[in-house]
Structure formats: structure tokens, C-alpha cells
Write a protein that holds these residues in place. Structure first.
Motif, PDB file in Angstrom:
ATOM      1  N   LEU A  33       0.818  -1.215   0.000  1.00 50.28           N
ATOM      2  CA  LEU A  33       0.000   0.000   0.000  1.00 50.28           C
ATOM      3  C   LEU A  33       0.854   1.268   0.000  1.00 50.28           C
ATOM      4  CD1 LEU A  33      -2.772  -0.782   2.625  1.00 50.28           C
ATOM      5  CD2 LEU A  33      -3.016  -0.693   0.152  1.00 50.28           C
ATOM      6  N   GLU A  81      -8.614   3.253   5.892  1.00 47.46           N
ATOM      7  CA  GLU A  81      -9.485   2.135   5.513  1.00 47.46           C
ATOM      8  C   GLU A  81      -8.720   1.053   4.760  1.00 47.46           C
ATOM      9  OE1 GLU A  81     -13.652   1.284   3.131  1.00 47.46           O
ATOM     10  OE2 GLU A  81     -13.192   3.340   3.768  1.00 47.46           O
ATOM     11  N   SER A  82      -7.894   1.444   3.793  1.00 43.68           N
ATOM     12  CA  SER A  82      -7.152   0.439   3.025  1.00 43.68           C
ATOM     13  C   SER A  82      -6.096  -0.246   3.892  1.00 43.68           C
ATOM     14  CB  SER A  82      -6.527   1.058   1.777  1.00 43.68           C
ATOM     15  OG  SER A  82      -5.702   2.140   2.103  1.00 43.68           O
ATOM     16  N   ASP A  85      -7.947  -2.753   6.131  1.00 40.44           N
ATOM     17  CA  ASP A  85      -8.329  -3.901   5.312  1.00 40.44           C
ATOM     18  C   ASP A  85      -7.132  -4.809   5.035  1.00 40.44           C
ATOM     19  OD1 ASP A  85     -10.952  -3.082   5.242  1.00 40.44           O
ATOM     20  OD2 ASP A  85     -10.818  -2.191   3.232  1.00 40.44           O
TER      21      ASP A  85
END
Length: 122
Positions: A33, A81-82, A85
Motif C-alpha cells: 500500500l 481504511e485500506s 483492510d
């Protein structure tokens, strides 16, 4: 005196308590990410998983606190959020004791070397 607090970027702290053998998978998922860093601490705790009984030199004893790993990530609000997750996906085994993830607001973050604050310090 602190620099201008926040500089318009909201910063959150993600704290994940996970099983130790899942640490590499979590780190890799966060790296994909673009998460720049994390703090990792070996911790012990208990929850619904409870403890278990072990045998040592013929004596039985109860292990109340189980080894876990605490991963802390200071991150800009738009990536929370990512990142959560990614941690949930990488740390999940589907068995009791997988851990927890907590998200809390940070008032500010500062880089000691440069004095940058808020999102720039991450």
C-alpha cells in the motif's frame, strides 16, 4: 513550541494485536500500500482465546498470557481504511485468537530530525 498542529492533514494511529507468525504477511500487505513504516512490539495478553496448559519437566502449568505482536502505524486519514483492510486480510486465520485492530485519532505527529508535523511527518 510546537509547529502548526496538524497542517490540515488528519492523522490516525492503527494498533493491531496479531499472532506472531502473521507479522511478515501483515508487513508485506502494508508495504504494497506504500505504508512507510510501523512500530512492532512483542507483547503478551489474553482474551477469548484464554490460556492453555503446558508440560515442563514433568510438571503441568497454565500459560495465562499468550504471545502476540503489537503493530502500530501512524497514517494519514485517507489511507486508514485500506491499511485496516490490509491488516485484517493478512492477519486472519479464521481461528480464535487472531487479534484485534484499533483505530484512534492522533492529535499530531512530528519528525524529530526535520521538525515536520502532521501528514508531512509520516
Amino acid at each position: 513550541m510546537w509547529p502548526a498542529i496538524g497542517r490540515g492533514v488528519t492523522v490516525k494511529l492503527i494498533t493491531a494485536i496479531i499472532k506472531p507468525f502473521k507479522l511478515d504477511e501483515v508487513r508485506e500487505a502494508l508495504s504494497e500500500l506504500g505504508v512507510a513504516g510501523a512500530t512492532v512490539t512483542e507483547v503478551k495478553g489474553f482474551g477469548r482465546q484464554k490460556g492453555h496448559t503446558e508440560l515442563y519437566r514433568g510438571a503441568e502449568y497454565v500459560v495465562d498470557f499468550l504471545p502476540k505482536v503489537k503493530v502500530e502505524i501512524a497514517i494519514a486519514d485517507d489511507m486508514v481504511e485500506s491499511a485496516v483492510d490490509a491488516v485484517l486480510g493478512a492477519a486472519k486465520t479464521g481461528k480464535i485468537g487472531d487479534g484485534k485492530v484499533f483505530v484512534t485519532p492522533l492529535e499530531d505527529a512530528m519528525r524529530i530530525r526535520t521538525g515536520e508535523s502532521g501528514g508531512e511527518a509520516l
